[in-house]
Write a protein that holds these residues in place. Structure first.
Motif, PDB file in Angstrom:
ATOM      1  N   ASP A 361       0.637  -1.209   0.048  1.00  0.00           N
ATOM      2  CA  ASP A 361      -0.133   0.120  -0.091  1.00  0.00           C
ATOM      3  C   ASP A 361       0.922   1.198  -0.286  1.00  0.00           C
ATOM      4  OD1 ASP A 361      -2.421  -1.351  -0.236  1.00  0.00           O
ATOM      5  OD2 ASP A 361      -2.559  -1.575   1.973  1.00  0.00           O
ATOM      6  N   ASP A 362       2.022   1.219  -0.120  1.00  0.00           N
ATOM      7  CA  ASP A 362       2.756   2.427  -0.296  1.00  0.00           C
ATOM      8  C   ASP A 362       2.491   3.198  -1.294  1.00  0.00           C
ATOM      9  OD1 ASP A 362       4.446   1.469   1.887  1.00  0.00           O
ATOM     10  OD2 ASP A 362       6.168   0.956   0.530  1.00  0.00           O
ATOM     11  N   SER A 363       2.615   4.569  -1.090  1.00  0.00           N
ATOM     12  CA  SER A 363       2.079   5.618  -2.121  1.00  0.00           C
ATOM     13  C   SER A 363       2.924   5.835  -3.214  1.00  0.00           C
ATOM     14  CB  SER A 363       1.962   7.180  -1.288  1.00  0.00           C
ATOM     15  OG  SER A 363       3.005   7.434  -0.706  1.00  0.00           O
ATOM     16  N   ASN A 364       2.587   6.472  -4.172  1.00  0.00           N
ATOM     17  CA  ASN A 364       3.527   6.752  -5.269  1.00  0.00           C
ATOM     18  C   ASN A 364       4.188   7.566  -5.448  1.00  0.00           C
ATOM     19  OD1 ASN A 364       2.280   4.366  -6.831  1.00  0.00           O
ATOM     20  ND2 ASN A 364       0.334   5.411  -7.047  1.00  0.00           N
ATOM     21  N   TYR A 365       3.727   8.724  -4.581  1.00  0.00           N
ATOM     22  CA  TYR A 365       4.829  10.234  -4.614  1.00  0.00           C
ATOM     23  C   TYR A 365       4.292  10.745  -3.305  1.00  0.00           C
ATOM     24  CZ  TYR A 365       0.368  11.770  -6.300  1.00  0.00           C
ATOM     25  OH  TYR A 365      -0.880  12.469  -6.430  1.00  0.00           O
ATOM     26  N   VAL A 440      11.853  19.654  -7.042  1.00  0.00           N
ATOM     27  CA  VAL A 440      10.772  19.072  -5.968  1.00  0.00           C
ATOM     28  C   VAL A 440      11.437  17.680  -5.431  1.00  0.00           C
ATOM     29  CG1 VAL A 440       8.612  18.334  -5.576  1.00  0.00           C
ATOM     30  CG2 VAL A 440       8.848  20.048  -7.468  1.00  0.00           C
ATOM     31  N   PRO A 441      11.997  17.932  -4.056  1.00  0.00           N
ATOM     32  CA  PRO A 441      12.390  16.722  -3.330  1.00  0.00           C
ATOM     33  C   PRO A 441      11.034  15.825  -2.923  1.00  0.00           C
ATOM     34  CG  PRO A 441      12.695  18.690  -2.052  1.00  0.00           C
ATOM     35  CD  PRO A 441      11.981  19.167  -3.281  1.00  0.00           C
ATOM     36  N   ASP A 442      11.508  14.743  -3.584  1.00  0.00           N
ATOM     37  CA  ASP A 442      10.219  13.727  -3.050  1.00  0.00           C
ATOM     38  C   ASP A 442      10.554  12.462  -2.132  1.00  0.00           C
ATOM     39  OD1 ASP A 442       7.357  12.829  -4.824  1.00  0.00           O
ATOM     40  OD2 ASP A 442       8.286  11.362  -3.445  1.00  0.00           O
ATOM     41  N   ASP A 443      10.493  12.495  -0.995  1.00  0.00           N
ATOM     42  CA  ASP A 443      10.949  11.297  -0.144  1.00  0.00           C
ATOM     43  C   ASP A 443      10.215  10.099  -0.346  1.00  0.00           C
ATOM     44  OD1 ASP A 443       8.579  11.676   1.244  1.00  0.00           O
ATOM     45  OD2 ASP A 443       9.373  12.377   2.876  1.00  0.00           O
ATOM     46  N   CYS A 522       1.775  19.010  -5.093  1.00  0.00           N
ATOM     47  CA  CYS A 522       2.260  18.621  -3.682  1.00  0.00           C
ATOM     48  C   CYS A 522       3.349  19.080  -3.216  1.00  0.00           C
ATOM     49  CB  CYS A 522       2.054  16.941  -3.610  1.00  0.00           C
ATOM     50  SG  CYS A 522       0.450  16.171  -3.601  1.00  0.00           S
ATOM     51  N   GLY A 523       4.275  19.131  -4.036  1.00  0.00           N
ATOM     52  CA  GLY A 523       5.777  19.613  -3.685  1.00  0.00           C
ATOM     53  C   GLY A 523       5.489  21.067  -3.375  1.00  0.00           C
ATOM     54  N   ILE A 524       4.957  21.864  -4.111  1.00  0.00           N
ATOM     55  CA  ILE A 524       4.768  23.385  -4.014  1.00  0.00           C
ATOM     56  C   ILE A 524       3.748  23.360  -2.531  1.00  0.00           C
ATOM     57  CG2 ILE A 524       3.652  25.473  -4.915  1.00  0.00           C
ATOM     58  CD1 ILE A 524       4.479  24.368  -7.736  1.00  0.00           C
ATOM     59  N   GLY A 525       2.672  22.576  -2.548  1.00  0.00           N
ATOM     60  CA  GLY A 525       1.948  22.771  -1.340  1.00  0.00           C
ATOM     61  C   GLY A 525       2.711  22.533   0.037  1.00  0.00           C
ATOM     62  N   ARG A 526       3.583  21.529  -0.111  1.00  0.00           N
ATOM     63  CA  ARG A 526       4.493  21.394   1.049  1.00  0.00           C
ATOM     64  C   ARG A 526       5.225  22.657   1.346  1.00  0.00           C
ATOM     65  NH1 ARG A 526       5.144  16.435  -1.203  1.00  0.00           N
ATOM     66  NH2 ARG A 526       7.167  16.827  -2.262  1.00  0.00           N
ATOM     67  N   GLU A 527       5.701  23.378   0.249  1.00  0.00           N
ATOM     68  CA  GLU A 527       6.555  24.668   0.720  1.00  0.00           C
ATOM     69  C   GLU A 527       5.657  25.498   1.154  1.00  0.00           C
ATOM     70  OE1 GLU A 527      10.101  25.055   0.101  1.00  0.00           O
ATOM     71  OE2 GLU A 527       9.814  22.808   0.245  1.00  0.00           O
ATOM     72  N   CYS A 528       4.464  25.862   0.644  1.00  0.00           N
ATOM     73  CA  CYS A 528       3.415  26.690   0.941  1.00  0.00           C
ATOM     74  C   CYS A 528       3.239  26.553   2.521  1.00  0.00           C
ATOM     75  CB  CYS A 528       2.211  26.600   0.377  1.00  0.00           C
ATOM     76  SG  CYS A 528       2.483  27.169  -1.461  1.00  0.00           S
TER      77      CYS A 528
END
Length: 749
Positions: A361-365, A440-443, A522-528
């Motif tokens: 069930d791991d997510s994709n990004y 966009v860093p994506d862990d 999502c990446g920009i959202g995290r920054e916001c």
DNA sequence: GCTATCAGGCTACCT
DNA sequence: ACAGGTAGCCTGATAGCG
């Protein structure tokens, strides 16, 4: 109405036909197009009409390519030929027609006034049975039509037969001849009505407009030919405004939320048995119909609006889901821009969607920024005080993801992933002449995704912008009128922007998904979110409590809203070097108690306590836990001694029912990997064996822990309860209200 | 052989 | 088949202990 009442596809003589109902008339016509799919290569070995088409592929918008359109006789054929080399091969045919010929359905409008039938049934349940079965008689039916004058039929206490009652109702049904049948939980009321008629040898053919017997499918899919069934429960289930405001999505809770007033209290299941054949049950039954049309009024406007606005038949509009909404809204743009989706996200971005995953069930990004902070705990002994925040503020972005998509011009024609670099936790923007480059860093991917965005309007970002503008207009109007219908329209646009346009972008299999938008958003959202945290921490050190996606809770005695907003706007522009429409709201709460991420209680300014998160209010909890949480919450917020409450609960002197926990059967019983490993499947099997209850998805089982293990409430004895287990539950909850301040602080600040 | 811990499976909830 | 994220509770396997 500018659209038909209902349209269904059907195959006749090996070709797709459309069955159309409008103004009480039925026609069957040849479908205006054949089912089809696209591909880059020609499939010569299948029987299809092949035509060529030059279009812009989603994978590389700037280079037109040659596609082969394979038209086949039936939907089944598309399914048969579906492969990794075929595109747009999973779009429901009814919607394919709508996307390709947007004005097709409006040629068959249902212009007459819609005739409604609202109804609700009550049914006998055998003592100690969990649910009624089709063998149990119906005890009362209430109904009404457009005039809202409620009628009711019921059977006497000692009457074991519902035959006459059913006859009366079926006659009324035929007499009213409704276009739209309105119920709450169609999968219960309609099959029960039909099965009870069958048991009583009452002909159900006449319930349909055509004389075709109503269909009750294996998966309890119901359909009555020539009519639309509107299940208000579906609207309640998907209603975002309810989340956090109701305990469940049942008729009672939801209608209460929307202001239902009644002199009568809802009946308990036992009372419903005791009152068979009395005025009390009849009144209760009629009240349910009143609740039904109250909720109908809340939701119907939106559905009707959608049908006309999206130009889809009413039967699609009553169960419109996010996937289909996305197909229509994005599909319209693709048609106008001559875009073909050359594969799903999974096919086009294997780096993201076909990674080897550690867990199934791991997510994709990577998604949103979520977490709890703990601030300024200099006196660790002062837990109960230090974990109380008063006042508490919530600063949150309005429609964050859609606004990002629109402000940052994220759209298939502007956005592409150009590179995957090794992970570097440093979001970076490069401003090149005609484009921005986002790092966009994506862990989750463990990569930094390099995404290029052209400095120009994108077609999808413009569409989102339109939705947001319309939403703002409706919202403004709602503030003026306070009319729930305006609110519904505002929510409609929000849903369209959120799920219908943004939501599908990250989907692995949706025909029109486009992952670069999802990853960038999502990446920009995290920054916001981080930006907001930083500002609040700068202005009010150690104030931030919790963050979830687009909202930050923080505490400060006094705040200066203007100062926050000014700083926010300045920092925002600085960071992204762009004119953005992102805005924040700041709302006060009297106080709050934060336990873990997504789990906390708030007290509003007018004194109402709101419970958030599964730890605080899960429906799976027993009454014991629920009541204890409420008692402790009040005591904590009021700074009262909790010891007497804890003592009272530890005595465990409560009726058996209060010990019962609940679990929903989430899958088909055969799908459980280990049937013994899940309480749901174990209880379902017990219910099947001992109570003759068919395991069905959605069934909720009440169970207790006894010294023999987990047992259905109906089968358990109070003397067998495993009291130490319940003592453990109580201690866990007590700790929840004491230990929160001991949780470790995430090291973000 | 007992207990603590972990991973996997599942459900409930939040945005 | 709109998405990702957190949390709790269950079971069974395994590690660590004496």
């Amino acid at each position: 109405m500018e659209v038909p009442l209902r349209v269904d596809p059907e195959v006749k003589y090996g070709k797709e036909k459309l069955s159309i109902w409008a103004n009480g008339k039925h026609i069957v016509i040849d479908a205006p197009i054949d089912p089809y799919f696209y591909s880059y290569g020609k499939f010569d070995n299948i029987s299809a009409k092949i035509t060529e088409r030059k279009a812009k592929p989603l994978s590389d918008y700037d280079t037109e390519k040659l596609f082969y359109k394979h038209s086949v006789p039936t939907r089944k054929n598309v399914e048969m030929y579906r492969s990794d080399a075929t595109f747009e091969d999973n779009i429901p045919f009814i919607l394919r027609v709508r996307i390709d010929l947007p004005d097709f359905y409006t040629q068959y409008p249902h212009t007459k006034e819609l005739k409604f039938l609202f109804f609700d049934i009550e049914q006998y349940t055998k003592p100690d049975a969990m649910f009624p079965t089709y063998d149990d008689r119906i005890t009362s039916i209430s109904w009404c039509t457009n005039d809202r004058k409620i009628d009711c039929g019921y059977i006497g206490k000692d009457n074991k037969s519902d035959k006459n009652l059913l006859k009366v109702f079926v006659d009324k049904f035929i007499d009213i001849d409704p276009d739209v049948v309105v119920v709450f939980n169609k999968d219960y009321d309609i099959p029960t009505l039909i099965r009870r008629c069958e048991r009583n040898h009452i002909d159900t053919k006449l319930l349909s407009k055509s004389g075709i017997k109503p269909y009750v499918g294996g998966r309890e899919k119901v359909s009555i030919d020539g009519r639309v069934i509107y299940d208000v429960a579906y609207s309640a289930m998907t209603d975002q405004t309810l989340s956090g405001n109701v305990e469940n999505r049942g008729l009672k809770e939801v209608s209460n939320y929307y202001g239902f007033k009644s002199k009568r209290k809802p009946l308990t299941p036992q009372q419903m048995l005791d009152y068979i054949g009395t005025k009390t049950l009849v009144e209760y039954n009629m009240d349910d119909v009143r609740r039904l049309f109250l909720l109908f009024d809340v939701y119907w406007e939106n559905i009707y609006f959608n049908a006309n606005d999206l130009k889809i038949p009413l039967n699609l509009a009553v169960e419109l889901n996010t996937t289909d909404l996305g197909l229509i809204t994005v599909g319209d743009e693709f048609r106008e821009r001559n875009v073909i989706a050359d594969g799903t996200n999974e096919q086009r971005y294997p780096e993201i969607f076909k990674r080897v995953k550690k867990h199934k069930d791991d997510s994709n990004y990577q998604g949103a920024l979520v977490g709890v902070f703990k601030k300024g705990k200099m006196q660790p002994k002062n837990y109960s005080l230090s974990t109380r925040y008063k006042p508490v503020w919530k600063a949150d972005y309005g429609s964050m993801y859609p606004t990002i998509e629109s402000s940052f011009d994220l759209s298939p024609d502007t956005t592409k992933i150009v590179q995957y670099l090794s992970y570097n936790n440093n979001f970076k923007i490069e401003d090149n002449k005609d484009k921005f480059i986002y790092y966009v860093p994506d862990d989750v991917l463990d990569k930094t995704v390099v995404i290029e965005v052209k400095k120009q309007d994108g077609f999808l970002s413009k569409l989102v912008q339109r939705c947001l503008n319309e939403r703002a207009d409706y919202k403004k109007r709602y503030k003026k009128t306070n009319d729930p219908k305006d609110k519904a329209l505002s929510v409609n646009r929000k849903v369209k922007a959120n799920g219908g346009i943004y939501g599908i972008q990250g989907s692995a299999h949706h025909a029109f998904g486009f992952a670069p938008i999802a990853v960038a958003t999502c990446g920009i959202g995290r920054e916001c979110a981080q930006l907001l945290i930083d500002i609040l921490e700068e202005l009010y050190p150690h104030s931030v409590i919790e963050v979830d996606t687009d909202g930050v809770y923080f505490s400060a005695e006094e705040i200066n809203k203007k100062e926050i907003l000014d700083k926010f706007n300045k920092k925002l522009e600085n960071k992204f070097n762009k004119d953005l429409q992102l805005s924040i709201d700041i709302d006060p709460y009297a106080e709050g108690y934060f336990y873990k991420a997504k789990n906390y209680i708030l007290r509003t300014l007018d004194g109402k306590i709101i419970y958030h998160g599964a730890a605080m209010k899960a429906s799976s909890k027993n009454n014991l836990s629920r009541n204890l949480i409420k008692d402790l919450a009040v005591a904590k917020l009021d700074e009262k001694d909790t010891a007497p409450i804890i003592d009272k609960y530890l005595k465990l002197d409560f009726p058996l029912e209060d010990f019962a926990m609940n679990k929903r059967l989430g899958m088909n019983i055969g799908s459980y990997k280990n049937p013994e490993g899940s309480i749901s499947s174990r209880m379902a099997l017990q219910a099947k064996r001992h109570l003759n209850v068919k395991p069905e998805i959605g069934n909720i089982y009440h169970y207790v822990k006894t010294k023999f293990g987990y047992e259905l409430l109906q089968l358990a004895n109070k003397k067998d309860l495993d009291l130490s287990y319940y003592e453990g539950q109580i201690r866990t909850i007590v700790e929840m209200f004491d230990v929160a301040s001991e949780s470790k602080i995430d090291d973000w600040l």
